[in-house]
Design a protein around this motif. Structure first.
Motif, PDB file in Angstrom:
ATOM      1  N   GLY A   1      47.312  32.235  53.975  1.00 26.77           N
ATOM      2  CA  GLY A   1      48.673  32.711  53.829  1.00 26.77           C
ATOM      3  C   GLY A   1      49.145  32.617  52.389  1.00 26.77           C
ATOM      4  O   GLY A   1      48.493  32.004  51.534  1.00 26.77           O
ATOM      5  N   LEU A   2      50.293  33.233  52.115  1.00 27.39           N
ATOM      6  CA  LEU A   2      50.858  33.228  50.770  1.00 27.39           C
ATOM      7  C   LEU A   2      51.922  32.133  50.637  1.00 27.39           C
ATOM      8  O   LEU A   2      52.670  31.866  51.588  1.00 27.39           O
ATOM      9  CB  LEU A   2      51.485  34.580  50.452  1.00 27.39           C
ATOM     10  CG  LEU A   2      50.538  35.784  50.405  1.00 27.39           C
ATOM     11  CD1 LEU A   2      51.338  37.071  50.178  1.00 27.39           C
ATOM     12  CD2 LEU A   2      49.487  35.611  49.319  1.00 27.39           C
ATOM     13  N   ILE A   3      51.970  31.531  49.471  1.00 24.66           N
ATOM     14  CA  ILE A   3      52.989  30.513  49.198  1.00 24.66           C
ATOM     15  C   ILE A   3      54.285  31.204  48.789  1.00 24.66           C
ATOM     16  O   ILE A   3      54.304  32.057  47.908  1.00 24.66           O
ATOM     17  CB  ILE A   3      52.524  29.566  48.079  1.00 24.66           C
ATOM     18  CG1 ILE A   3      51.209  28.894  48.477  1.00 24.66           C
ATOM     19  CG2 ILE A   3      53.596  28.533  47.774  1.00 24.66           C
ATOM     20  CD1 ILE A   3      51.269  28.099  49.769  1.00 24.66           C
ATOM     21  N   ARG A   4      55.372  30.840  49.462  1.00 22.49           N
ATOM     22  CA  ARG A   4      56.680  31.430  49.218  1.00 22.49           C
ATOM     23  C   ARG A   4      57.699  30.346  48.904  1.00 22.49           C
ATOM     24  O   ARG A   4      57.510  29.169  49.262  1.00 22.49           O
ATOM     25  CB  ARG A   4      57.154  32.231  50.428  1.00 22.49           C
ATOM     26  CG  ARG A   4      57.223  31.417  51.717  1.00 22.49           C
ATOM     27  CD  ARG A   4      58.085  32.076  52.763  1.00 22.49           C
ATOM     28  NE  ARG A   4      59.511  31.899  52.478  1.00 22.49           N
ATOM     29  CZ  ARG A   4      60.490  32.378  53.253  1.00 22.49           C
ATOM     30  NH1 ARG A   4      60.193  33.074  54.335  1.00 22.49           N
ATOM     31  NH2 ARG A   4      61.757  32.166  52.952  1.00 22.49           N
ATOM     32  N   PRO A   5      58.806  30.716  48.255  1.00 23.49           N
ATOM     33  CA  PRO A   5      59.870  29.723  48.018  1.00 23.49           C
ATOM     34  C   PRO A   5      60.540  29.326  49.326  1.00 23.49           C
ATOM     35  O   PRO A   5      60.647  30.135  50.260  1.00 23.49           O
ATOM     36  CB  PRO A   5      60.838  30.465  47.095  1.00 23.49           C
ATOM     37  CG  PRO A   5      60.588  31.917  47.351  1.00 23.49           C
ATOM     38  CD  PRO A   5      59.130  32.028  47.681  1.00 23.49           C
ATOM     39  N   ASN A   6      60.980  28.092  49.381  1.00 21.90           N
ATOM     40  CA  ASN A   6      61.606  27.567  50.591  1.00 21.90           C
ATOM     41  C   ASN A   6      63.098  27.866  50.582  1.00 21.90           C
ATOM     42  O   ASN A   6      63.936  26.973  50.596  1.00 21.90           O
ATOM     43  CB  ASN A   6      61.358  26.058  50.684  1.00 21.90           C
ATOM     44  CG  ASN A   6      61.745  25.496  52.036  1.00 21.90           C
ATOM     45  OD1 ASN A   6      61.755  26.206  53.034  1.00 21.90           O
ATOM     46  ND2 ASN A   6      62.080  24.222  52.083  1.00 21.90           N
ATOM     47  N   VAL A   7      63.431  29.150  50.532  1.00 23.36           N
ATOM     48  CA  VAL A   7      64.814  29.598  50.544  1.00 23.36           C
ATOM     49  C   VAL A   7      65.033  30.482  51.773  1.00 23.36           C
ATOM     50  O   VAL A   7      64.084  31.040  52.325  1.00 23.36           O
ATOM     51  CB  VAL A   7      65.183  30.379  49.263  1.00 23.36           C
ATOM     52  CG1 VAL A   7      65.037  29.489  48.038  1.00 23.36           C
ATOM     53  CG2 VAL A   7      64.319  31.622  49.119  1.00 23.36           C
ATOM     54  N   VAL A   8      66.288  30.569  52.192  1.00 23.85           N
ATOM     55  CA  VAL A   8      66.628  31.377  53.364  1.00 23.85           C
ATOM     56  C   VAL A   8      66.897  32.808  52.920  1.00 23.85           C
ATOM     57  O   VAL A   8      67.808  33.060  52.129  1.00 23.85           O
ATOM     58  CB  VAL A   8      67.852  30.792  54.093  1.00 23.85           C
ATOM     59  CG1 VAL A   8      68.224  31.670  55.288  1.00 23.85           C
ATOM     60  CG2 VAL A   8      67.570  29.367  54.550  1.00 23.85           C
ATOM     61  N   TRP A   9      66.113  33.729  53.443  1.00 23.87           N
ATOM     62  CA  TRP A   9      66.277  35.136  53.123  1.00 23.87           C
ATOM     63  C   TRP A   9      67.139  35.831  54.180  1.00 23.87           C
ATOM     64  O   TRP A   9      67.398  35.282  55.262  1.00 23.87           O
ATOM     65  CB  TRP A   9      64.909  35.816  53.034  1.00 23.87           C
ATOM     66  CG  TRP A   9      64.165  35.486  51.775  1.00 23.87           C
ATOM     67  CD1 TRP A   9      64.698  35.164  50.564  1.00 23.87           C
ATOM     68  CD2 TRP A   9      62.742  35.436  51.599  1.00 23.87           C
ATOM     69  NE1 TRP A   9      63.708  34.929  49.650  1.00 23.87           N
ATOM     70  CE2 TRP A   9      62.495  35.096  50.251  1.00 23.87           C
ATOM     71  CE3 TRP A   9      61.646  35.668  52.444  1.00 23.87           C
ATOM     72  CZ2 TRP A   9      61.212  34.962  49.734  1.00 23.87           C
ATOM     73  CZ3 TRP A   9      60.369  35.536  51.927  1.00 23.87           C
ATOM     74  CH2 TRP A   9      60.156  35.188  50.590  1.00 23.87           C
ATOM     75  N   PHE A  10      67.581  37.052  53.863  1.00 25.49           N
ATOM     76  CA  PHE A  10      68.380  37.839  54.807  1.00 25.49           C
ATOM     77  C   PHE A  10      67.703  37.866  56.178  1.00 25.49           C
ATOM     78  O   PHE A  10      66.518  38.159  56.297  1.00 25.49           O
ATOM     79  CB  PHE A  10      68.536  39.276  54.317  1.00 25.49           C
ATOM     80  CG  PHE A  10      69.428  39.427  53.120  1.00 25.49           C
ATOM     81  CD1 PHE A  10      70.694  38.875  53.088  1.00 25.49           C
ATOM     82  CD2 PHE A  10      68.999  40.141  52.006  1.00 25.49           C
ATOM     83  CE1 PHE A  10      71.521  39.024  51.979  1.00 25.49           C
ATOM     84  CE2 PHE A  10      69.814  40.304  50.893  1.00 25.49           C
ATOM     85  CZ  PHE A  10      71.073  39.741  50.886  1.00 25.49           C
TER      86      PHE A  10
END
Length: 237
Positions: free
Chosen positions: A142-151
């Motif tokens: 899998g890809l590493i993503r920021p731990n932020v809440v998206w739309f």
């Protein structure tokens, strides 16, 4: 005394972090917000989204906590303080606050978009924006993503439950630098009002909360928050 602070983009803007709702200088004026802040945008162009967040990561890491952040941290010498923040920066923590609940996630945490494993590997610095950077991969592929809440994504369960508890059990809620229009987070001050908890709003501009707040201070955080606890008797006279 139990004090809960509910903070938004305004307090970080005073440190030089651009707000997303500033029509002229906001970051959203330069990019399509949905393309870089949605799971659909991530799936379609993870390299573009990752590059964007690396730039934001650099910008937020390059600024320092202001007097507002430091005042909130100093309140812990006199009260039990919890910070519920809509901000994805770490300025409250860097100022010294110990109980910080990020209802919209944190730009300084990362996880795999497939298995959810936290990522603690290196994050490259991005002092200037570029169009594309390939994100790291997890061992699962899998890809590493920021731990932020998206739309369209739910708020993080732990942070939300901790925030609810902090607001419900507070003796005082201080709402600072938020437009009070982004739900469900904006419902937290309304919950305090419904419970009869005194609410102090700190914002240079009126918001939908102003009419129901116990006290509204038309000041910026850096000037209003230092000494605010000492001013409480006069504010509630």
């Amino acid at each position: 005394m139990r004090v809960t602070v509910f903070s938004g983009a305004g307090i970080s803007a005073e440190s030089g972090v651009p707000t997303f709702r500033d029509a002229e200088t906001g970051l959203w004026a330069k990019v399509d917000p949905y393309e870089i802040s949605s799971s659909e945008g991530w799936r379609a162009h993870p390299d573009k989204v990752w590059a964007w967040y690396l730039w934001r990561h650099h910008m937020m890491g390059a600024v320092a906590p202001n007097e507002g952040h430091r005042a909130v941290a100093a309140w812990e010498d006199h009260a039990e303080v919890h910070v519920v923040t809509q901000n994805v920066d770490n300025l409250h923590e860097r100022a010294g606050s110990r109980n910080v609940h990020h209802v919209h996630g944190s730009l300084f945490e990362f996880h795999c978009d497939r298995c959810g494993t936290e990522y603690a590997g290196p994050i490259p610095d991005m002092p200037e924006p570029v169009e594309s950077v390939q994100p790291p991969r997890c061992v699962c592929g899998g890809l590493i993503r920021p731990n932020v809440v998206w739309f369209g994504e739910p708020l993080p369960d732990d942070a939300w439950e901790q925030s609810l508890e902090a607001v419900v059990h507070a003796d005082l809620l201080v709402v600072v630098g938020t437009s009070s229009v982004v739900y469900p987070a904006a419902g937290l001050p309304e919950l305090a009002v419904a419970h009869g908890t005194p609410v102090i709003e700190v914002n240079p501009e009126p918001t939908p909360l102003s009419a129901s707040a116990t006290v509204s201070l038309r000041e910026k955080a850096a000037s209003a928050l230092p000494g605010l606890l000492q001013r409480l008797p006069s504010l509630f006279d």
